[in-house]
Design a protein around this motif. Structure first.
Motif, PDB file in Angstrom:
ATOM      1  N   GLN A 165       1.104  -1.361  -0.128  1.00 43.74           N
ATOM      2  CA  GLN A 165       0.148   0.518  -0.109  1.00 43.74           C
ATOM      3  C   GLN A 165       1.519   1.303  -0.021  1.00 43.74           C
ATOM      4  N   MET A 166       1.820   1.299   0.786  1.00 38.77           N
ATOM      5  CA  MET A 166       2.910   2.724   0.767  1.00 38.77           C
ATOM      6  C   MET A 166       3.461   2.840  -0.842  1.00 38.77           C
ATOM      7  N   GLY A 167       3.843   1.728  -1.367  1.00 41.93           N
ATOM      8  CA  GLY A 167       4.210   1.763  -3.108  1.00 41.93           C
ATOM      9  C   GLY A 167       3.026   2.697  -3.708  1.00 41.93           C
ATOM     10  N   LYS A 168       1.949   2.249  -3.593  1.00 45.86           N
ATOM     11  CA  LYS A 168       0.630   3.151  -4.295  1.00 45.86           C
ATOM     12  C   LYS A 168       0.569   4.246  -3.620  1.00 45.86           C
ATOM     13  N   LEU A 169       0.475   4.962  -2.736  1.00 42.00           N
ATOM     14  CA  LEU A 169       0.829   5.979  -2.139  1.00 42.00           C
ATOM     15  C   LEU A 169       2.225   6.991  -2.857  1.00 42.00           C
ATOM     16  N   PHE A 170       3.066   6.896  -3.483  1.00 40.78           N
ATOM     17  CA  PHE A 170       3.764   7.428  -4.060  1.00 40.78           C
ATOM     18  C   PHE A 170       3.547   7.412  -5.135  1.00 40.78           C
ATOM     19  N   HIS A 171       2.609   6.674  -6.076  1.00 39.64           N
ATOM     20  CA  HIS A 171       2.135   6.339  -7.655  1.00 39.64           C
ATOM     21  C   HIS A 171       0.657   7.728  -7.150  1.00 39.64           C
ATOM     22  N   VAL A 172       0.274   8.206  -6.337  1.00 41.10           N
ATOM     23  CA  VAL A 172      -0.676   8.736  -6.610  1.00 41.10           C
ATOM     24  C   VAL A 172      -1.503  10.214  -7.438  1.00 41.10           C
ATOM     25  N   ASP A 173       0.072  10.276  -7.948  1.00 40.65           N
ATOM     26  CA  ASP A 173      -0.038  11.534  -9.213  1.00 40.65           C
ATOM     27  C   ASP A 173       0.637  11.219 -10.278  1.00 40.65           C
ATOM     28  N   GLY A 174       1.281   9.796 -10.446  1.00 43.77           N
ATOM     29  CA  GLY A 174       1.923   9.068 -11.635  1.00 43.77           C
ATOM     30  C   GLY A 174       2.305  10.268 -11.735  1.00 43.77           C
ATOM     31  N   HIS A 175       3.191  10.294 -10.783  1.00 44.06           N
ATOM     32  CA  HIS A 175       4.951  11.102 -11.235  1.00 44.06           C
ATOM     33  C   HIS A 175       4.679  12.643 -12.653  1.00 44.06           C
ATOM     34  N   LEU A 176       4.083  12.824 -11.931  1.00 41.74           N
ATOM     35  CA  LEU A 176       3.747  14.046 -12.460  1.00 41.74           C
ATOM     36  C   LEU A 176       4.916  15.135 -12.086  1.00 41.74           C
ATOM     37  N   ASP A 177       5.024  15.401 -11.123  1.00 44.40           N
ATOM     38  CA  ASP A 177       5.699  15.434 -10.134  1.00 44.40           C
ATOM     39  C   ASP A 177       7.413  15.493 -10.949  1.00 44.40           C
ATOM     40  N   ILE A 178       7.520  14.632 -10.818  1.00 43.08           N
ATOM     41  CA  ILE A 178       8.848  13.813 -11.214  1.00 43.08           C
ATOM     42  C   ILE A 178       8.994  14.186 -12.456  1.00 43.08           C
ATOM     43  N   GLN A 179       7.896  13.685 -13.493  1.00 45.21           N
ATOM     44  CA  GLN A 179       7.842  14.111 -15.212  1.00 45.21           C
ATOM     45  C   GLN A 179       7.478  15.295 -15.327  1.00 45.21           C
ATOM     46  N   PRO A 195      -0.391   6.717 -16.334  1.00 43.75           N
ATOM     47  CA  PRO A 195      -1.170   7.899 -17.053  1.00 43.75           C
ATOM     48  C   PRO A 195      -2.525   8.441 -16.681  1.00 43.75           C
ATOM     49  N   HIS A 196      -3.271   9.416 -17.158  1.00 42.75           N
ATOM     50  CA  HIS A 196      -3.724  10.426 -15.465  1.00 42.75           C
ATOM     51  C   HIS A 196      -4.962   9.403 -15.950  1.00 42.75           C
ATOM     52  N   GLU A 197      -5.656   8.671 -16.818  1.00 41.36           N
ATOM     53  CA  GLU A 197      -7.076   8.007 -16.274  1.00 41.36           C
ATOM     54  C   GLU A 197      -6.337   7.021 -15.594  1.00 41.36           C
ATOM     55  N   GLU A 198      -5.160   6.134 -15.320  1.00 36.32           N
ATOM     56  CA  GLU A 198      -4.949   5.399 -14.723  1.00 36.32           C
ATOM     57  C   GLU A 198      -4.649   5.604 -12.488  1.00 36.32           C
ATOM     58  N   ARG A 199      -4.713   6.959 -12.417  1.00 31.52           N
ATOM     59  CA  ARG A 199      -4.575   7.509 -11.376  1.00 31.52           C
ATOM     60  C   ARG A 199      -6.089   7.088 -10.487  1.00 31.52           C
ATOM     61  N   PRO A 200      -4.706   6.603  -8.899  1.00 32.27           N
ATOM     62  CA  PRO A 200      -6.187   6.997  -8.436  1.00 32.27           C
ATOM     63  C   PRO A 200      -6.665   8.191  -7.542  1.00 32.27           C
ATOM     64  N   SER A 201      -8.208   8.261  -7.999  1.00 34.55           N
ATOM     65  CA  SER A 201      -9.182   9.327  -7.438  1.00 34.55           C
ATOM     66  C   SER A 201      -8.638   9.753  -6.040  1.00 34.55           C
TER      67      SER A 201
END
Length: 572
Positions: free
Chosen positions: A390-404, A426-432
């Motif tokens: 679950q921790m890993g999922k939290l690091f992906h919530v923005d789809g890494h838009l910040d880093i990208q 991709p945006h459509e796969e990011r959690p709400s």
């Protein structure tokens, strides 16, 4: 040298003006450029040239004395090269506690200590590239000021008077960059110091260099398109580094970036709970993410050194300037320990097993503590693997838009080792937002489960008390191979629960002892994949192996005291 990838990994790339280190190899940076974005290579060239111009030429190692690239272990170069005087070696091999003591008596001057450290740092730079920003002149000005004050008064400015300290690239210094590896952040000097920087200098420390990190801070080795990749002097095929080029290093940790480098370089450290150290005015990725929060802390050569620096810093009262810093000075009473301690012992997490050298280290420390009269009971964090995912999922919530976004700002390429950890979503796969809240709730629930289970360990100890601390690997492996993404680590437990955690060195990999386990039975596919990476023990020959000592939240004083107990047990 005190170094680490998300921490203080001294890296300096003495490269040609148009080149960059990419995935461990020097290549022409322009070969990597997307069309119409060639300017990023010019930025790198200018940045490297400006930094290298600050390196004293008189300390550079002549080419004919540099070890060949085929030489993996360069840890003894300072002793074998003949470049250092006996006094310089004595100074740079000392502990932080020794340094402040001898400077305080006038036996050594702050300037003499700093020059010995700068010389060793420059040599380290040529051997395995640990520097990002060179602050030698700032350090020299501070050392001179300290020496003048001591000469006039016979007194020291503070408890860290004359102690050279290195800091991870995240820390800001006025007039210098804090790129954290992003080319787009180069040539944007800070307008003011980080609060911790100011505090350390007011305590008498001499801050003289910043050290390398992975771009974005979110990967398992110090590599970026500006400063290249940091290596391990005990085995340059591995990461990161440690060469006694600093007495104390300050790093940050959100998933292991203080602890894991220390386990891999034979160092001691404290990953404090959030709020014991100030994080004010630090450069960072994932800005605004608060579910799992980064913290900063010291790395050193002994538990005594950790106490010296950490207690001095928390007693500086930074909560008066930084509202996120907790008003908790150093509590000497919390260092008082029972005569017989009880340690939990988790040789893995029940899902992925450690490699042979890590398993050996676990058993060695268990035997040493029991021989010293302490109790060690097997205790594995409950359901940790399930919650770890679950921790890993939290690091992906923005789809890494910040880093990208910060990568794209310059057109620099997305490094493979970083994209292997942080694949764009991709945006459509990011959690709400709602789904993100549910992830946070899951981890909050685990906090209570973990606490209840820890308290319940009183049922399995002879003292009737819960375990005092948990001994556990920080990763399943010793230092990782450069450019290889390892699939598993145990470092997430502490940041998820904000647990005070120390690291202590135990042993070195011995390929004749730490052989491949022919009878190994994998617990699952992940375990099989992870263990298969340990196919040739000689790859990790001489690599340091350390372990974690995990306490409860805000137990920094107790953890430092228990690290001293572990130190004594291992020595005996």
């Amino acid at each position: 040298m005190i170094l680490a990838w998300g921490v203080c990994a001294f890296l300096l790339v003495l490269a040609s003006a148009r080149s960059a280190f990419y995935y461990g190899n020097e290549i022409d940076a322009r070969d990597l450029l997307p069309r119409n974005t060639s300017y990023w290579a010019d930025i790198v060239a200018e940045k490297i040239a400006a930094r290298d111009a600050l390196i004293p030429a008189e300390y550079l190692v002549p080419d004919d004395l540099l070890p060949d690239d085929s030489v993996d272990d360069v840890s003894k170069f300072a002793f074998e090269s003949g470049l250092f005087t006996k006094r310089e070696l004595e100074i740079t091999e000392s502990t932080a506690s020794d340094v402040v003591g001898r400077v305080a008596t006038g036996e050594w001057s702050a300037t003499e200590v700093l020059e010995a450290v700068i010389k060793r740092t420059v040599v380290a730079q040529q051997l395995f590239r640990p520097l990002s920003e060179v602050l030698f002149e700032r350090g020299r000005e501070q050392a001179k000021k300290l020496d003048v004050y001591f000469a006039e008064t016979g007194k020291t400015i503070g408890p860290l008077h004359g102690l050279p300290i290195s800091l991870k690239d995240q820390f800001r210094f006025k007039g210098f960059d804090a790129t954290i590896g992003y080319v787009s952040w180069a040539n944007r000097p800070a307008e003011e110091d980080s609060l911790t920087v100011t505090a350390l200098e007011e305590l008498g420390a001499v801050l003289f260099v910043k050290t390398n990190i992975p771009t974005s801070l979110m990967a398992g080795e110090s590599i970026n398109n500006i400063f290249g990749e940091t290596e391990n002097p005990f085995n340059r095929r591995l990461t990161p580094v440690g060469f006694h080029g600093s007495f104390i290093g300050f790093g940050t940790d959100i998933a292991g970036s203080i602890r894991i480098p220390c386990t891999n370089t034979g160092l001691w450290c404290v990953r404090p709970s959030v709020g014991r150290c100030s994080y004010a005015n630090m450069a960072n990725s994932l800005r605004g993410e608060q579910a799992i929060t980064s913290t900063c802390g010291p790395m050193g050569r002994s538990p005594a050194d950790l106490k010296l620096v950490f207690s001095s810093l928390v007693n500086a009262g930074l909560w008066n300037s930084d509202p996120s810093t907790l008003p908790i000075p150093w509590r000497e009473s919390h260092e008082k320990l029972p005569e017989k301690l009880v340690f939990g012992w988790a040789n893995g997490d029940g899902h992925v097993q450690p490699w042979p050298p890590v398993q050996r280290a676990m058993h060695e420390v268990k035997d040493a503590l029991e021989a010293a009269g302490h109790e060690v009971v097997e205790w594995v964090p409950p359901q940790w693997y399930e919650y770890n995912t679950q921790m890993g999922k939290l690091f992906h919530v923005d789809g890494h838009l910040d880093i990208q976004t910060d990568f794209n700002a310059s057109g620099e390429p997305f490094l493979p080792i970083i994209s292997s950890y942080l694949a764009y979503v991709p945006h459509e796969e990011r959690p709400s937002v709602y789904q993100s809240w549910q992830l946070v709730q899951v981890l909050q629930n685990y906090t209570q489960l973990f606490r209840d289970t820890w308290n319940g360990s009183a049922n399995i100890t002879s003292t009737g008390r819960p375990i005092d601390a948990l001994i556990m690997p920080a990763t399943s492996n010793p230092a990782k191979e450069r450019g290889v993404a390892y699939p598993y680590g145990y470092g997430n437990l502490s940041p998820v629960l904000d647990l005070t955690t120390g690291v202590f060195p135990v042993t070195r990999v011995n390929s004749s002892v730490d052989v491949v386990n022919a009878s190994f039975v994998p617990l699952n596919d992940a375990d099989k994949t992870n263990q298969a990476l340990y196919d040739d023990p000689k790859t990790w020959e001489n690599a340091p192996v350390g372990l974690q000592l995990i306490g409860r939240r805000l137990e920094e004083e107790k953890i430092v005291a228990m690290l001293k107990v572990v130190e004594s047990a291992l020595k005996n």
